[in-house]
Design a protein around this motif. Structure first.
Motif, PDB file in Angstrom:
ATOM      1  N   GLY A  30      -5.838  11.947  -1.983  1.00 13.86           N
ATOM      2  CA  GLY A  30      -5.236  13.024  -2.757  1.00 13.86           C
ATOM      3  C   GLY A  30      -4.692  12.516  -4.073  1.00 13.86           C
ATOM      4  O   GLY A  30      -4.947  11.379  -4.495  1.00 13.86           O
ATOM      5  N   ALA A  31      -3.916  13.369  -4.725  1.00 13.89           N
ATOM      6  CA  ALA A  31      -3.345  12.989  -6.021  1.00 13.89           C
ATOM      7  C   ALA A  31      -2.395  11.806  -5.865  1.00 13.89           C
ATOM      8  O   ALA A  31      -2.369  10.904  -6.713  1.00 13.89           O
ATOM      9  N   VAL A  32      -1.625  11.772  -4.788  1.00 15.04           N
ATOM     10  CA  VAL A  32      -0.651  10.706  -4.526  1.00 15.04           C
ATOM     11  C   VAL A  32      -0.772  10.295  -3.068  1.00 15.04           C
ATOM     12  O   VAL A  32      -0.790  11.150  -2.178  1.00 15.04           O
ATOM     13  N   PRO A  33      -0.856   8.975  -2.752  1.00 15.05           N
ATOM     14  CA  PRO A  33      -0.881   8.548  -1.346  1.00 15.05           C
ATOM     15  C   PRO A  33       0.404   8.959  -0.632  1.00 15.05           C
ATOM     16  O   PRO A  33       1.465   9.079  -1.248  1.00 15.05           O
ATOM     17  N   VAL A  34       0.305   9.153   0.681  1.00 17.07           N
ATOM     18  CA  VAL A  34       1.479   9.529   1.472  1.00 17.07           C
ATOM     19  C   VAL A  34       1.474   8.701   2.749  1.00 17.07           C
ATOM     20  O   VAL A  34       0.425   8.435   3.336  1.00 17.07           O
ATOM     21  N   SER A  35       2.675   8.255   3.172  1.00 14.44           N
ATOM     22  CA  SER A  35       2.797   7.441   4.374  1.00 14.44           C
ATOM     23  C   SER A  35       3.541   8.209   5.462  1.00 14.44           C
ATOM     24  O   SER A  35       4.440   9.005   5.170  1.00 14.44           O
ATOM     25  N   ALA A  36       3.160   7.960   6.710  1.00 10.62           N
ATOM     26  CA  ALA A  36       3.804   8.597   7.857  1.00 10.62           C
ATOM     27  C   ALA A  36       3.781   7.604   9.015  1.00 10.62           C
ATOM     28  O   ALA A  36       3.069   6.597   8.981  1.00 10.62           O
ATOM     29  N   THR A  37       4.567   7.895  10.044  1.00 15.70           N
ATOM     30  CA  THR A  37       4.680   7.016  11.209  1.00 15.70           C
ATOM     31  C   THR A  37       4.105   7.706  12.433  1.00 15.70           C
ATOM     32  O   THR A  37       4.317   8.904  12.637  1.00 15.70           O
ATOM     33  N   THR A  38       3.368   6.947  13.256  1.00 15.10           N
ATOM     34  CA  THR A  38       2.759   7.539  14.442  1.00 15.10           C
ATOM     35  C   THR A  38       3.824   7.877  15.483  1.00 15.10           C
ATOM     36  O   THR A  38       4.830   7.185  15.628  1.00 15.10           O
ATOM     37  N   ASN A  39       3.572   8.958  16.230  1.00 19.57           N
ATOM     38  CA  ASN A  39       4.468   9.354  17.310  1.00 19.57           C
ATOM     39  C   ASN A  39       4.043   8.681  18.619  1.00 19.57           C
ATOM     40  O   ASN A  39       3.175   7.786  18.619  1.00 19.57           O
ATOM     41  N   ALA A  40       4.629   9.094  19.729  1.00 18.37           N
ATOM     42  CA  ALA A  40       4.321   8.469  21.012  1.00 18.37           C
ATOM     43  C   ALA A  40       2.855   8.632  21.394  1.00 18.37           C
ATOM     44  O   ALA A  40       2.317   7.839  22.177  1.00 18.37           O
ATOM     45  N   ALA A  41       2.194   9.648  20.865  1.00 17.84           N
ATOM     46  CA  ALA A  41       0.774   9.868  21.142  1.00 17.84           C
ATOM     47  C   ALA A  41      -0.134   9.115  20.179  1.00 17.84           C
ATOM     48  O   ALA A  41      -1.354   9.263  20.220  1.00 17.84           O
TER      49      ALA A  41
ATOM     50  N   ILE B 209      -0.194   9.471  16.876  1.00 23.93           N
ATOM     51  CA  ILE B 209      -0.655  10.346  15.792  1.00 23.93           C
ATOM     52  C   ILE B 209       0.360  10.338  14.647  1.00 23.93           C
ATOM     53  O   ILE B 209       1.559  10.531  14.868  1.00 23.93           O
ATOM     54  N   ALA B 210      -0.129  10.111  13.447  1.00 25.51           N
ATOM     55  CA  ALA B 210       0.679  10.205  12.231  1.00 25.51           C
ATOM     56  C   ALA B 210       0.244  11.451  11.477  1.00 25.51           C
ATOM     57  O   ALA B 210      -0.952  11.707  11.328  1.00 25.51           O
ATOM     58  N   THR B 211       1.220  12.214  10.984  1.00 22.58           N
ATOM     59  CA  THR B 211       0.922  13.464  10.289  1.00 22.58           C
ATOM     60  C   THR B 211       1.636  13.485   8.946  1.00 22.58           C
ATOM     61  O   THR B 211       2.833  13.200   8.867  1.00 22.58           O
ATOM     62  N   GLY B 212       0.901  13.832   7.901  1.00 23.51           N
ATOM     63  CA  GLY B 212       1.469  13.986   6.559  1.00 23.51           C
ATOM     64  C   GLY B 212       0.737  15.094   5.827  1.00 23.51           C
ATOM     65  O   GLY B 212       0.084  15.940   6.447  1.00 23.51           O
ATOM     66  N   SER B 213       0.830  15.093   4.510  1.00 26.40           N
ATOM     67  CA  SER B 213       0.090  16.086   3.725  1.00 26.40           C
ATOM     68  C   SER B 213      -0.326  15.471   2.397  1.00 26.40           C
ATOM     69  O   SER B 213       0.406  14.668   1.817  1.00 26.40           O
ATOM     70  N   LEU B 214      -1.513  15.847   1.959  1.00 25.91           N
ATOM     71  CA  LEU B 214      -2.057  15.417   0.667  1.00 25.91           C
ATOM     72  C   LEU B 214      -2.308  16.634  -0.200  1.00 25.91           C
ATOM     73  O   LEU B 214      -2.615  17.722   0.307  1.00 25.91           O
ATOM     74  N   THR B 215      -2.187  16.447  -1.505  1.00 28.05           N
ATOM     75  CA  THR B 215      -2.489  17.506  -2.466  1.00 28.05           C
ATOM     76  C   THR B 215      -3.631  17.034  -3.358  1.00 28.05           C
ATOM     77  O   THR B 215      -3.616  15.899  -3.849  1.00 28.05           O
ATOM     78  N   PHE B 216      -4.606  17.899  -3.564  1.00 27.13           N
ATOM     79  CA  PHE B 216      -5.788  17.570  -4.368  1.00 27.13           C
ATOM     80  C   PHE B 216      -5.766  18.409  -5.650  1.00 27.13           C
ATOM     81  O   PHE B 216      -5.540  19.615  -5.594  1.00 27.13           O
ATOM     82  N   ASN B 217      -5.998  17.736  -6.772  1.00 23.80           N
ATOM     83  CA  ASN B 217      -5.882  18.410  -8.068  1.00 23.80           C
ATOM     84  C   ASN B 217      -7.217  18.872  -8.636  1.00 23.80           C
ATOM     85  O   ASN B 217      -7.234  19.564  -9.655  1.00 23.80           O
ATOM     86  N   THR B 218      -8.317  18.492  -8.000  1.00 23.97           N
ATOM     87  CA  THR B 218      -9.642  18.809  -8.545  1.00 23.97           C
ATOM     88  C   THR B 218     -10.521  19.403  -7.454  1.00 23.97           C
ATOM     89  O   THR B 218     -10.556  18.889  -6.334  1.00 23.97           O
ATOM     90  N   ALA B 219     -11.205  20.478  -7.791  1.00 23.67           N
ATOM     91  CA  ALA B 219     -12.134  21.098  -6.843  1.00 23.67           C
ATOM     92  C   ALA B 219     -13.394  20.248  -6.709  1.00 23.67           C
ATOM     93  O   ALA B 219     -13.790  19.552  -7.647  1.00 23.67           O
TER      94      ALA B 219
END
Length: 505
Positions: free
Chosen positions: A249-260, A262-272
């Motif tokens: 995406g426009a900017v990298p994003v970091s997240a931490t995995t849960n007990a399962a 799985i890490a969840t975050g969000s990315l934003t894209f500036n170009t189609a």
């Protein structure tokens, strides 16, 4: 808590020495064999190697460099338990162990109990030597694995004839495996030689850390945050507490995995257009080398921002100076109607604001004070839509404005279905006539298809309005209505257009 010792490229070696590898008898090394920085490999054959033999080449040099890093890692891990020098006859759970004597011996069975955790790590730290006797044996239970057992030896290791050792021996100096000793692991010597004699050395299955970006649900739209997730596993089991960085995406994003795992975050894209998402993981204490592991890229398609559209509908019938003119506009988001939007019509003497119905149509009226042409536009404000519908302006439409033609004029009108209960008439219309100059109290009779539909009296502005005039099916087929009044003893009349309303309900 013990963490897995990183071996890097040394992980593929069953035997690795600094000065020499010598062998007697039918030794079998299931893995690579190497020596570096200077030395020789002798005794193969009769010994056999299933992997590759590296003698003073770049691969062996890199393996020695990685072994040094692994040795330092094992040496630096804090001790969790101090046990007796003799390990035979004991059972230990995961941890980092040393002895008061600084050495370990094994003359019986050492049982390592992973307690159901296949990623459990066992590390044995010795200041000097590791010596096993003929009856020395390591037994693994409850999902313990040779891949997760490490022997950090401060000087040299000697494996007695017929003994069985499990795990990787990281010796600062040398390693000697006497006749028939079995190694379910690795013999890795930093400072001197490895000596073999009719041994079986089997590299345990390499731990595998895997990071998989999950499929993205729903559309990915330019400028809108998109939820992303990744699953991190070590040998197929979830890894919790790992740091995962999503890129693409426009900017990298970091997240931490849960007990399962799985890490969840969000990315934003500036170009189609097409894009890819990758995830890079860093995890400690997982039993796998999970640092810098990168997922396979996930291809996605980024769509343009949803479009909000406002269209002013064509004006029906003549537009006369001083007479209110019905105007309407349709508001859509990606082609679907937007209800509850606020629409302001401009171009008349005074702007008028109305709200769209369920069909996305806003209907109001404008009055024009000057003959000629006028431009009508509509500006919309809508909340809670998938589109950015605030401040969106329609394309302008141009309409001709005509001057009044006589003392009585009839405004354009439209008929509609009389809902919800079409009683007493199925269709109704609002009819309006204006006297010029204005005169109050004059009775105006309205006709459609030659039949009277009702009367109204002019107000102070000279306007007579007949609301909800009942029409028959025959009358709605007419395209006009007539207004008749008597002014100063003379009968005057005017004709106005009559069309279906939009929408006709």
């Amino acid at each position: 808590m013990a963490t897995s010792v990183p071996l890097g490229t040394a992980a593929t070696y069953g035997v690795l020495a600094n000065t020499a590898v010598t062998n007697t008898g039918p030794t079998v090394v299931n893995g690579d064999l190497g020596v570096s920085p200077a030395g020789a490999v002798t005794g193969f054959p009769p010994g056999t190697v299933t992997g590759t033999i590296h003698v003073n080449d770049a691969a062996a040099a890199q393996a020695q460099a990685d072994l040094l890093i692994g040795y330092a890692n094992a040496l630096s891990q804090p001790v969790t338990g101090t046990v007796a020098t003799e390990l035979g006859g004991t059972t230990l759970t995961p941890g980092v162990y040393n002895s008061l004597s600084g050495t370990f011996s094994l003359n019986g069975t050492l049982t390592l109990d992973a307690q159901g955790n296949p990623n459990a790590v066992f590390i044995f730290k010795m200041t000097t030597t590791l010596i096993t006797g003929a009856a020395g044996n390591v037994n693994l239970i409850n999902q313990a694995k040779s891949a997760n057992v490490f022997w950090q030896v401060g000087s040299s290791a000697t494996l007695g004839a017929g003994s069985t050792i499990r795990g990787s021996i990281l010796a600062f100096t040398s390693i000697t495996a006497t006749a028939g000793a079995i190694v379910d692991g690795r013999l890795l010597a930093l400072g001197a030689a490895v000596t073999l004699d009719s041994n079986a050395v089997t590299v345990p299955p390499l731990s595998t850390c895997q990071v998989v970006v999950q499929p993205v649900a729903g559309p990915v739209v330019v400028g809108q945050p998109t939820p992303v997730s990744a699953l991190v596993t070590c040998n197929g089991l979830p890894v919790s507490g790992a740091s995962v960085t999503f890129t693409g995406g426009a900017v990298p994003v970091s997240a931490t995995t849960n007990a399962a795992g799985i890490a969840t975050g969000s990315l934003t894209f500036n170009t189609a257009g097409p894009a890819t998402i990758t995830a890079t993981v860093t995890a400690a204490g997982s039993g796998c080398a999970c640092t810098g592991v990168v997922s396979a890229p996930l291809p996605i398609t980024v769509t343009p921002q949803p479009s909000c559209l406002v269209v002013v509908q064509p004006v029906v019938g003549p537009v006369v100076v001083g007479q209110p003119t019905p105007v309407s506009a349709l508001v859509t988001c990606n082609g679907l109607p937007v209800s509850g939007a606020s629409v302001t019509f401009n171009g008349g003497a005074v702007p008028v604001t109305v709200t769209t119905n369920l069909a996305g149509v806003a209907t109001g009226s404008l009055t024009f004070n000057t003959a000629g042409t006028a431009t009508v536009t509509a500006t919309v404000t809508a909340a809670g839509t998938a589109c950015s519908c605030t401040g969106v302006v329609s394309a302008p439409i141009t309409i001709p404005i005509t001057a009044p033609t006589g003392p009585l004029s009839a405004s354009p009108a439209c008929w509609r279905v009389n809902l919800p209960f079409p009683i007493p008439h199925l269709f109704v219309a609002t009819l309006k006539a204006t006297l010029t100059p204005a005169q109050a109290g004059v009775t105006v009779t309205f006709y459609v298809s030659g039949l009277p539909v009702g009367t109204a009296v002019t107000n102070a502005s000279g306007v007579a309005t007949l609301t909800n005039a009942g029409l028959s099916i025959l009358q709605i087929s007419a395209s006009s209505y007539t207004a008749v009044a008597t002014v100063g003893g003379s009968t005057v009349q005017a004709t106005g257009s009559l069309v279906p309303c939009f929408p006709p309900v």
